[in-house]
Write an enzyme that holds these catalytic residues in place. Sequence first.
Site, PDB file in Angstrom:
ATOM      1  N   ASP A  41       0.842  -1.212   0.000  1.00  0.00           N
ATOM      2  CA  ASP A  41       0.000   0.000   0.000  1.00  0.00           C
ATOM      3  C   ASP A  41       0.877   1.263   0.000  1.00  0.00           C
ATOM      4  O   ASP A  41       0.677   2.184  -0.816  1.00  0.00           O
ATOM      5  CB  ASP A  41      -0.870  -0.059   1.260  1.00  0.00           C
ATOM      6  CG  ASP A  41      -2.099   0.818   1.184  1.00  0.00           C
ATOM      7  OD1 ASP A  41      -2.383   1.359   0.104  1.00  0.00           O
ATOM      8  OD2 ASP A  41      -2.784   0.935   2.224  1.00  0.00           O
ATOM      9  N   SER A 129      -2.385 -10.167   2.454  1.00  0.00           N
ATOM     10  CA  SER A 129      -2.470 -10.494   3.899  1.00  0.00           C
ATOM     11  C   SER A 129      -1.224 -11.162   4.479  1.00  0.00           C
ATOM     12  O   SER A 129      -1.186 -11.424   5.677  1.00  0.00           O
ATOM     13  CB  SER A 129      -3.693 -11.372   4.228  1.00  0.00           C
ATOM     14  OG  SER A 129      -4.892 -10.625   4.156  1.00  0.00           O
ATOM     15  N   VAL A 132       1.923  -7.359   6.892  1.00  0.00           N
ATOM     16  CA  VAL A 132       1.444  -6.760   8.139  1.00  0.00           C
ATOM     17  C   VAL A 132       0.289  -7.579   8.744  1.00  0.00           C
ATOM     18  O   VAL A 132       0.186  -7.713   9.967  1.00  0.00           O
ATOM     19  CB  VAL A 132       0.982  -5.301   7.876  1.00  0.00           C
ATOM     20  CG1 VAL A 132       0.334  -4.695   9.108  1.00  0.00           C
ATOM     21  CG2 VAL A 132       2.159  -4.441   7.439  1.00  0.00           C
TER      22      VAL A 132
HETATM   23  N1  AR6 Z   1       5.850  -5.439  -4.008  1.00  0.00           N
HETATM   24  C1  AR6 Z   1       5.424  -6.722  -3.852  1.00  0.00           C
HETATM   25  N2  AR6 Z   1       5.202  -7.298  -2.653  1.00  0.00           N
HETATM   26  C2  AR6 Z   1       5.438  -6.532  -1.563  1.00  0.00           C
HETATM   27  C3  AR6 Z   1       5.870  -5.185  -1.635  1.00  0.00           C
HETATM   28  C4  AR6 Z   1       6.088  -4.641  -2.927  1.00  0.00           C
HETATM   29  N3  AR6 Z   1       6.483  -3.389  -3.109  1.00  0.00           N
HETATM   30  N4  AR6 Z   1       5.991  -4.692  -0.372  1.00  0.00           N
HETATM   31  C5  AR6 Z   1       5.656  -5.698   0.465  1.00  0.00           C
HETATM   32  N5  AR6 Z   1       5.326  -6.811  -0.246  1.00  0.00           N
HETATM   33  P1  AR6 Z   1       1.566  -6.088   3.116  1.00  0.00           P
HETATM   34  P2  AR6 Z   1      -1.029  -7.126   4.098  1.00  0.00           P
HETATM   35  C6  AR6 Z   1       4.861  -8.137   0.225  1.00  0.00           C
HETATM   36  O1  AR6 Z   1       2.027  -5.833   4.498  1.00  0.00           O
HETATM   37  O2  AR6 Z   1      -0.348  -8.218   4.842  1.00  0.00           O
HETATM   38  C7  AR6 Z   1      -0.531  -2.004   4.868  1.00  0.00           C
HETATM   39  O3  AR6 Z   1      -0.095  -1.123   5.866  1.00  0.00           O
HETATM   40  C8  AR6 Z   1       5.047  -8.464   1.677  1.00  0.00           C
HETATM   41  O4  AR6 Z   1       6.350  -9.005   1.902  1.00  0.00           O
HETATM   42  O5  AR6 Z   1       1.824  -5.065   2.079  1.00  0.00           O
HETATM   43  O6  AR6 Z   1      -2.241  -7.457   3.270  1.00  0.00           O
HETATM   44  C9  AR6 Z   1      -1.969  -1.756   4.457  1.00  0.00           C
HETATM   45  O7  AR6 Z   1      -2.313  -0.372   4.522  1.00  0.00           O
HETATM   46  C10 AR6 Z   1       3.944  -9.499   1.900  1.00  0.00           C
HETATM   47  O8  AR6 Z   1       4.353 -10.798   1.494  1.00  0.00           O
HETATM   48  O9  AR6 Z   1      -0.046  -6.348   3.065  1.00  0.00           O
HETATM   49  C11 AR6 Z   1      -2.728  -2.554   5.467  1.00  0.00           C
HETATM   50  O10 AR6 Z   1      -2.910  -1.837   6.677  1.00  0.00           O
HETATM   51  C12 AR6 Z   1       2.829  -9.042   0.962  1.00  0.00           C
HETATM   52  O11 AR6 Z   1       3.451  -8.151   0.034  1.00  0.00           O
HETATM   53  C13 AR6 Z   1      -1.854  -3.756   5.710  1.00  0.00           C
HETATM   54  O12 AR6 Z   1      -0.525  -3.319   5.387  1.00  0.00           O
HETATM   55  C14 AR6 Z   1       1.681  -8.313   1.643  1.00  0.00           C
HETATM   56  O13 AR6 Z   1       2.202  -7.474   2.680  1.00  0.00           O
HETATM   57  C15 AR6 Z   1      -2.184  -4.907   4.794  1.00  0.00           C
HETATM   58  O14 AR6 Z   1      -1.402  -6.011   5.166  1.00  0.00           O
END
Ligand code: AR6
Length: 180
Positions: A41, A129, A132
């Site tokens: 995000d 998911s 975070v």
């Molecule tokens: N590109 C691809 N994958 C990524 C990237 C990127 N740039 N950055 C992280 N990941 P998350 P969630 C991976 O935390 O668990 C936010 O604050 C990461 O390693 O982005 O659905 C939102 O505003 C993980 O495997 O999303 C929500 O509050 C995956 O993407 C909350 O986090 C998802 O990690 C959503 O949490």
Amino acid sequence: MSTSEPEAVTVTLVRGDITRQSVDVIVNAANSSLLGGGGVDGAIHRHGGPEILAACRELRASRYGKGLPTGRAVATTAGRLDARWVVHTVGPVWSRAEDRSELLASCYRESLRAAAELGARTVAFPAISTGVYGWPMDDGARIAVRTVLAEAVAPIEEVRFVLFDAHAYTTFEEVLSARG
Ligand code: AR6
């Protein structure tokens, strides 16, 4: 016009940053505020620029006054990203006590539906998911792959999972190869 059955969707895996992809739709792992956060995000708003946040604020002022519910999806402009739209979806927070798998499957299904309605042919997903929100990667990958194979329909031709690290990539690779 062809009368043949549509080809099955191609599922591809890429290790990297989802904001660097060239696709019709980039799916954002958002939260229900739609107003930004960390992880995917944060990267999407940072690289996509203020147009995306402005579109999200409009959604909060209209259709989603209380926020976007978990498991749902909504499209906005992709701003400066190399994509036509961002589809924002809200994954469930992992819970040991409660099975929220159907909500996670719903994120993939509803995002694909929004993408298909827009006419998208290529869609990039993060592992929703699994950051975070704490979902175990192996289970998150199984739900992601199963749902995409079952739900992706024309005009979608390619669904690309963009995995941030080696662990995510190899987990998705194992799940995909286990399905033949
Ligand atoms: N590109 C691809 N994958 C990524 C990237 C990127 N740039 N950055 C992280 N990941 P998350 P969630 C991976 O935390 O668990 C936010 O604050 C990461 O390693 O982005 O659905 C939102 O505003 C993980 O495997 O999303 C929500 O509050 C995956 O993407 C909350 O986090 C998802 O990690 C959503 O949490």
